[in-house]
Design a protein around this motif. Sequence first.
Motif, PDB file in Angstrom:
ATOM      1  N   PRO A 163       0.297  -1.735  -9.190  1.00  0.00           N
ATOM      2  CA  PRO A 163      -0.532  -2.850  -8.725  1.00  0.00           C
ATOM      3  C   PRO A 163       0.207  -3.590  -7.604  1.00  0.00           C
ATOM      4  N   ARG A 164      -0.559  -4.024  -6.610  1.00  0.00           N
ATOM      5  CA  ARG A 164       0.020  -4.645  -5.423  1.00  0.00           C
ATOM      6  C   ARG A 164       1.008  -5.766  -5.765  1.00  0.00           C
ATOM      7  N   ALA A 165       0.592  -6.674  -6.688  1.00  0.00           N
ATOM      8  CA  ALA A 165       1.431  -7.831  -7.011  1.00  0.00           C
ATOM      9  C   ALA A 165       2.782  -7.381  -7.574  1.00  0.00           C
ATOM     10  N   GLU A 166       2.751  -6.333  -8.378  1.00  0.00           N
ATOM     11  CA  GLU A 166       3.982  -5.815  -8.974  1.00  0.00           C
ATOM     12  C   GLU A 166       4.900  -5.217  -7.897  1.00  0.00           C
ATOM     13  N   ALA A 167       4.299  -4.434  -6.997  1.00  0.00           N
ATOM     14  CA  ALA A 167       5.073  -3.784  -5.935  1.00  0.00           C
ATOM     15  C   ALA A 167       5.763  -4.814  -5.049  1.00  0.00           C
ATOM     16  N   PHE A 168       5.069  -5.944  -4.823  1.00  0.00           N
ATOM     17  CA  PHE A 168       5.608  -6.956  -3.922  1.00  0.00           C
ATOM     18  C   PHE A 168       6.782  -7.720  -4.514  1.00  0.00           C
ATOM     19  N   GLN A 169       7.138  -7.414  -5.762  1.00  0.00           N
ATOM     20  CA  GLN A 169       8.283  -8.083  -6.368  1.00  0.00           C
ATOM     21  C   GLN A 169       9.503  -7.175  -6.449  1.00  0.00           C
ATOM     22  N   ILE A 170       9.384  -5.952  -5.949  1.00  0.00           N
ATOM     23  CA  ILE A 170      10.513  -5.026  -6.024  1.00  0.00           C
ATOM     24  C   ILE A 170      11.322  -5.121  -4.724  1.00  0.00           C
ATOM     25  N   PRO A 171      12.588  -5.535  -4.823  1.00  0.00           N
ATOM     26  CA  PRO A 171      13.390  -5.764  -3.611  1.00  0.00           C
ATOM     27  C   PRO A 171      13.445  -4.558  -2.676  1.00  0.00           C
ATOM     28  N   ASP A 172      13.592  -3.343  -3.212  1.00  0.00           N
ATOM     29  CA  ASP A 172      13.650  -2.149  -2.363  1.00  0.00           C
ATOM     30  C   ASP A 172      12.389  -1.987  -1.531  1.00  0.00           C
ATOM     31  N   LEU A 173      11.258  -2.341  -2.110  1.00  0.00           N
ATOM     32  CA  LEU A 173       9.991  -2.178  -1.397  1.00  0.00           C
ATOM     33  C   LEU A 173       9.833  -3.251  -0.331  1.00  0.00           C
TER      34      LEU A 173
END
Length: 236
Positions: A163-173
């Motif tokens: 999910p977009r919101a989850e991805a936006f919290q991953i530092p590598d991403l």
Amino acid sequence: MTELLYHTDSYMREFTAVVVDVQGQDVRLDRTAFYPGGGGQPADAGELGWEGGGSRLVGMRKDAGGLWHTVEGPPPPAGASLQGRLDWERRYPLMRTHTAMHILCGVIFRQYGASVTGGQMEPLRGRMDFEFASMHQDLVREIEGLINREVEAARPVRARSLPRAEAFQIPDLIRTKINLLPPGIPEVRVVEIEGLDLQADGGTHVANTREVGPLKIVDYKSKGAINKRLVVALEP
Ligand SMILES: [Zn+2]
């Protein structure tokens, strides 16, 4: 929307689909294993067959409705069932090359903290530009050694959708400029080389870094004060 079979199974060489719509020589399918190109990886080649006809795949395009496949000669009618066959001799080397590029990104960031600014690939050869102050022969040989070690480490490569919101919290991403993704995309597909690299990516990859095979850095050049380019070649 066209179901993107290559997102869940990059090794699919043949598939069946239904023609949903036809516009001139362009055929929209309900699902496809053909990669349309993007993220530095060129589009697939291959063949399409249906009752009473068939064609080479001569182009692909994307719109809000899905993926269109351009054929030569008379197109199949809407509603027809169709078989697709990928040019695997082209696609598999592209998968190996794409994964090689991610190995390079992962190594360069881990070892030197440098980010990618661009990249492009063809079968068995790819180039990437990095934010590097200087590049010289010793450093190139060092990087070559490091990327080959990651090939030999046989790291698993996995793709999944978050999910977009989850991805936006991953530092590598965040580091790999996920913020450039168009707004309104509910899910982000990510490709992870276990323990080395994680990035938002829509392309096709091999399942393990050992499939990439031995790598050589065959060229490097300065593309300005900030950007340095590395060119990597794979063995056939
Ligand atoms: Zn990629």
